[in-house]
Design an enzyme around this catalytic site. Structure first.
Site, PDB file in Angstrom:
ATOM      1  N   SER A  65      39.567  89.933 -45.655  1.00 56.00           N
ATOM      2  CA  SER A  65      38.582  90.996 -45.418  1.00 56.00           C
ATOM      3  C   SER A  65      38.701  92.217 -46.323  1.00 56.00           C
ATOM      4  CB  SER A  65      38.657  91.458 -43.965  1.00 56.00           C
ATOM      5  OG  SER A  65      37.697  90.776 -43.218  1.00 56.00           O
ATOM      6  N   LYS A  68      35.770  93.030 -48.438  1.00 55.97           N
ATOM      7  CA  LYS A  68      34.568  93.707 -47.933  1.00 55.97           C
ATOM      8  C   LYS A  68      34.382  95.081 -48.591  1.00 55.97           C
ATOM      9  CE  LYS A  68      34.386  91.326 -43.422  1.00 55.97           C
ATOM     10  NZ  LYS A  68      35.357  90.276 -43.310  1.00 55.97           N
ATOM     11  N   TYR A 193      30.472  84.929 -49.843  1.00 58.44           N
ATOM     12  CA  TYR A 193      31.410  85.584 -48.921  1.00 58.44           C
ATOM     13  C   TYR A 193      32.748  84.827 -48.893  1.00 58.44           C
ATOM     14  CZ  TYR A 193      33.346  87.001 -44.387  1.00 58.44           C
ATOM     15  OH  TYR A 193      34.185  87.427 -43.382  1.00 58.44           O
ATOM     16  N   TYR A 245      39.616  96.853 -38.298  1.00 63.26           N
ATOM     17  CA  TYR A 245      39.049  96.104 -37.165  1.00 63.26           C
ATOM     18  C   TYR A 245      38.871  97.057 -35.972  1.00 63.26           C
ATOM     19  CZ  TYR A 245      40.542  92.216 -40.114  1.00 63.26           C
ATOM     20  OH  TYR A 245      40.721  91.361 -41.165  1.00 63.26           O
ATOM     21  N   VAL A 263      42.893  89.341 -42.600  1.00 59.48           N
ATOM     22  CA  VAL A 263      43.707  88.500 -41.714  1.00 59.48           C
ATOM     23  C   VAL A 263      44.792  87.701 -42.455  1.00 59.48           C
ATOM     24  CG1 VAL A 263      41.938  88.318 -39.910  1.00 59.48           C
ATOM     25  CG2 VAL A 263      42.041  86.596 -41.731  1.00 59.48           C
TER      26      VAL A 263
END
Ligand code: GLU
Length: 316
Positions: A65, A68, A193, A245, A263
Site C-alpha cells: 500500500s 498508494k 494497481y 489504515y 501490509v
C-alpha cells in the site's frame, strides 16, 4: 532530544524489535514466512542528503500500500485536485482498508479516501498513459527518479500473488463500476494497481520517497520540482489522516507526521523540511501496520522531536 546517528538507530531498532512478537507475517506474499517475523530495518535521509541506516535495511519487500502515495501524486499531476477528489473522498475511515460495506453505506458515489483499496483503485484508473503497459512504465520511471534508483523493478511472483488473491479488490472495483465511480476498464485499473503494489524496495528507497515529499517534490537527480508543492501538501495531509489504515488517528497523535504503511510491513514517513524515513518490519497487526515498525516510528518521533504538533512543530 537524541542526536541522529547510526548508533542511535541501531539502539532504537533493538528497543523496537520485540514488538514484532505481537504481529504476524502476511503469508499471502511470496517468500514471506516466519523467518521474516523479527526483521526490522530503517533508513533516514535528511534534507541535506545525509543517510543513516540500521538493522535489516537492505531487505527488499514489496511496496504494497505504500504505492498508494505514488499513485496519488501522479493522479493529482494528471487531473488536478478537483477531479481526483471528485472520484474519491478525503475523509479518514474507521473500517478496514479493504472494506466493502463503506462503498454502499456512506456515499455510493466515491470511496472514503485514496489510501484505502477502493480509493486507490479509483486513483490508479486516473494515471494517464497510451496503454496499460505505458501507465505502469510511467509509474516505475517516476519511482526510479524520485528514489534515484534505476534498479527498481516489479516482482512477477508478487504480481501473480496479487492477482490470485485479488477477489476482494475485484469486488470493490466492480462495485465501483456499478455506481459509476470507475468509468475506465475495470480489469486494466486492477492490473495497474497490482503491478504498483508489486515493486520491490528496501529501506533506502522508502526513505527516498519520504524525502521527496519532505523536500518539496524535487528530483534527487536534477533538483527540478517534479510535483508542485500544493499537490504535495494534499498528499501529506491525506497520509496524516488516512495513511496508517484505521490506526491513522493513533499515529497522528503518537508520531505526528505523515506516514503510509503497507501490509508487507513497509512504512514511508515524511517530516517536511527535515527528513524522509523508510522502515520495514514484516510482522503486522490486525489493521495492517508493522508492529515493530510502528513502535520504531513512534520512538523516532519522541527521541528526535519529529511531531509536527509539538512545541517546535517538528522543526528543531
Ligand atoms: N495486496 C494488498 C491489497 O491490495 C495491498 C494492500 C495493503 O498493503 O494495504 O489488498
Amino acid at each position: 532530544m537524541k542526536e541522529l546517528s547510526i548508533q542511535y538507530l541501531e539502539e532504537a531498532i533493538e528497543d523496537s524489535r520485540p514488538f514484532a512478537a505481537s504481529g504476524n507475517v502476511n503469508m499471502t506474499l511470496p517468500n514471506f514466512d516466519e523467518t521474516m517475523k523479527d526483521l526490522l530495518g530503517v533508513s533516514i535521509i535528511t534534507t541535506d542528503l545525509k543517510c543513516y541506516s540500521a538493522g535489516d535495511h537492505r531487505q527488499f519487500i514489496p511496496m504494497q500500500s505504500t504505492s498508494k502515495v505514488i499513485g496519488l501524486m501522479l493522479a493529482l499531476q494528471d487531473f488536478g485536485k478537483e477531479r481526483v477528489f471528485n472520484a474519491v473522498g478525503m475523509e479518514p475511515m474507521g473500517d478496514f482498508f479493504n472494506s466493502i460495506s463503506q462503498l454502499e453505506s456512506y456515499d455510493t458515489s466515491k470511496p472514503f479516501n485514496p489510501m484505502i483499496n477502493a480509493g486507490a483503485i479509483a486513483v490508479s484508473a486516473m494515471i494517464k498513459g497510451q496503454n496499460p503497459a505505458n501507465r505502469f512504465e510511467r509509474y516505475l520511471t517516476f519511482l526510479k527518479e524520485i528514489t534515484d534508483n534505476d534498479d527498481l523493478a516489479m516482482s512477477e511472483d508478487v504480481y501473480e500473488a496479487e492477482k490470485a488473491n485479488g477477489a476482494r479488490n475485484r469486488a470493490l472495483a466492480y462495485f465501483m463500476q456499478s455506481t459509476g465511480t470507475l468509468v475506465t476498464d475495470v480489469e486494466e485499473a486492477l492490473d495497474l494497481y497490482y503491478r504498483m503494489n508489486s515493486v520491490m524496495m528496501c529501506c533506502d528507497d522508502f526513505a527516498r520517497v519520504g524525502l521527496f515529499l519532505a523536500r518539496g517534490g524535487r528530483s534527487p537527480r536534477s533538483d527540478d520540482r517534479l510535483i508542485p508543492p500544493h499537490h504535495l501538501r494534499t498528499v501529506k495531509a491525506i497520509m496524516m489522516t488516512s495513511g496508517m489504515y484505521n490506526s491513522s488517528g493513533h499515529y497522528a497523535v503518537e508520531a505526528g507526521f505523515p506516514c503510509k504503511s503497507g501490509v508487507s510491513g513497509s512504512i514511508i514517513g515524511a517530516i517536511p523540511g527535515r527528513m524522509g524515513i523508510g522502515v520495514i518490519g514484516p510482522a503486522i497487526d490486525a489493521k495492517g501496520n508493522s508492529t515493530a515498525g510502528g513502535a520504531l516510528i513512534k520512538k523516532l518521533s519522541q527521541d528526535l522531536d519529529l511531531n509536527m504538533f509539538g512545541e517546535n512543530g517538528g522543526l528543531s
